[in-house]
Enzyme design. Structure first.
Site, short mmCIF file in Angstrom:
data_model
loop_
_atom_site.label_atom_id
_atom_site.label_comp_id
_atom_site.label_asym_id
_atom_site.label_seq_id
_atom_site.Cartn_x
_atom_site.Cartn_y
_atom_site.Cartn_z
N GLU A 80 6.67 0.73 -10.76
CA GLU A 80 7.14 1.49 -11.97
C GLU A 80 8.75 1.23 -12.08
OE1 GLU A 80 5.58 5.26 -11.01
OE2 GLU A 80 3.40 4.60 -11.53
N SER A 138 -4.62 5.47 -6.91
CA SER A 138 -6.11 6.60 -7.25
C SER A 138 -6.59 6.86 -5.97
CB SER A 138 -7.04 5.75 -8.25
OG SER A 138 -6.14 5.75 -9.54
N GLY A 147 0.13 9.06 -5.32
CA GLY A 147 0.83 9.74 -6.57
C GLY A 147 0.18 11.10 -7.09
N GLY A 148 -0.79 10.90 -7.93
CA GLY A 148 -1.17 11.93 -8.64
C GLY A 148 -1.94 13.08 -7.83
N ASN A 156 4.37 10.56 -3.11
CA ASN A 156 5.18 10.03 -4.35
C ASN A 156 4.98 10.89 -5.46
OD1 ASN A 156 6.96 9.01 -6.18
ND2 ASN A 156 5.75 6.86 -6.04
N TRP A 157 5.90 12.01 -5.71
CA TRP A 157 5.71 12.84 -6.94
C TRP A 157 5.82 12.22 -8.27
CZ3 TRP A 157 7.72 18.26 -5.28
CH2 TRP A 157 6.70 19.06 -4.58
N LYS A 158 6.62 11.00 -8.18
CA LYS A 158 7.41 10.29 -9.32
C LYS A 158 8.16 11.40 -10.17
CE LYS A 158 3.50 7.27 -9.11
NZ LYS A 158 2.68 6.40 -9.67
N HIS A 207 8.68 -0.03 -5.83
CA HIS A 207 7.70 0.47 -6.76
C HIS A 207 7.33 -0.32 -7.94
CE1 HIS A 207 4.56 3.13 -8.50
NE2 HIS A 207 4.37 3.77 -7.45
N GLY A 250 -2.64 5.34 -11.02
CA GLY A 250 -2.77 6.50 -12.12
C GLY A 250 -3.82 6.10 -13.04
N GLU A 285 0.10 -1.48 -3.35
CA GLU A 285 -0.32 -0.80 -4.38
C GLU A 285 -0.70 -1.48 -5.61
OE1 GLU A 285 1.44 3.50 -4.25
OE2 GLU A 285 2.75 2.20 -4.93
P1 13P Z 1 -1.71 7.49 -8.21
O1 13P Z 1 -2.09 7.95 -6.65
O2 13P Z 1 -1.42 8.49 -9.06
O3 13P Z 1 -2.62 6.43 -8.56
O4 13P Z 1 -0.36 6.58 -7.60
C1 13P Z 1 -0.04 5.78 -6.67
C2 13P Z 1 1.32 5.47 -6.49
O5 13P Z 1 1.72 4.75 -7.69
C3 13P Z 1 1.99 5.90 -5.49
O6 13P Z 1 3.20 5.26 -5.18
#
Ligand code: 13P
Length: 263
Positions: free
Chosen positions: A103, A219, A240-241, A9-11, A101, A179, A173
């Site tokens: 976010e 993470s 994510g990251g 997930n590149w956000k 999600h 993050g 999650e």
């Molecule tokens: P991180 O891997 O950056 O913690 O993000 C997880 C995430 O929200 C994937 O949707």
């Protein structure tokens, strides 16, 4: 055992040319990391770039990985400026969509009701949704995290048929792990994943529950992916990251493949 999925997930990251360069970089990184063939080793790979890139990205990827969207709107087609529907995503060659999600729930006030509608639209459009759930730190510390997650999953999936549910992946999650660099321990992840499977069992039956793919997100990185994926109820990751870097993402994919097919 469900087929493993590693989903990126590149956000809200990367420009279009960076997204284009990533495709070949990931293919090379996968080869260097020891990937022999994702198809043979029973692991799906998906990446969800920012929405404006999806149609061109789907053409460029040409089936090498699954193409994911990070969201679809709950509205019907019509006068809704800025929205886009699941059908529109499907018409661009998108395979999967991340829904609910934390976010999106926080930044756009998406409720369980919105998520349930998005899920219905995604399934009707032929997309494979990843339904996200997870509690805040405050919620976990108060001991309400099981009830919270149960509420999210029940609200989104209770009305789905078994056939619908067989096309849904879940991602646990925990918000406190997203993050932050703080990953859920394998014990915390396994315990919650087993609980989620039991909820699905109650709602949709045990056979479906054992076939449902439950991803961990928060993470997840090359240094902890293998131990998380070794948990019996963890069927992959929503990353994510670490998905922004082809080498890190490839290492996580290979960790999932090794778990799926130990050599
Ligand atoms: P991180 O891997 O950056 O913690 O993000 C997880 C995430 O929200 C994937 O949707």
């Amino acid at each position: 055992m469900a087929k493993m999925l590693v989903a990126g997930n590149w956000k809200c990251n990367k420009l279009f040319n960076e997204a284009q360069l990533f495709v070949d970089a990931l293919k090379t990184a996968l080869q260097n990391a020891g990937d022999t063939s994702q198809k043979d080793q029973g692991c799906d790979v998906m990446i969800a770039p920012p929405s404006p890139y999806l149609a061109a990205w789907a053409q460029q990827i040409n089936g090498a990985f699954k193409v994911g969207a990070q969201h679809c709107s709950h509205v019907e087609p019509g006068a809704h400026t800025g929205d886009f529907t699941a059908d529109m995503l499907a018409s661009c060659g998108v395979d999967m969509v991340i829904l609910g999600h934390s976010e999106r729930r926080a930044d756009h006030a998406e409720t369980d009701q919105h998520v349930a509608t998005q899920l219905r639209h995604a399934l009707d459009a032929g997309l494979r949704p990843i339904l996200c759930c997870g509690e805040s730190l405050e919620c976990r510390e108060s001991g309400a995290h099981h009830d919270w997650v149960q509420g999210q999953i029940t609200a989104a999936t209770a009305d789905l048929s078994a056939a619908d549910m067989s096309r849904v992946d879940i991602a646990y999650e925990p918000i406190w792990a997203i993050g932050t660099g703080v990953t859920a321990s394998t014990m915390q992840a396994q315990e919650m994943h087993a609980f989620i499977r039991s909820i699905i069992g109650e709602l949709h039956g045990d056979e479906l529950a054992s076939a449902t793919r439950i991803l961990y997100g928060g993470s997840c990185k090359p240094s902890n992916a293998a131990e998380l994926f070794a948990c019996p109820d963890v069927d992959g990751g929503l990353i994510g990251g670490a998905a922004l870097d082809p080498v890190s993402f490839a290492a996580i994919v290979v960790a999932a493949q090794s778990t799926a097919c130990p050599t």
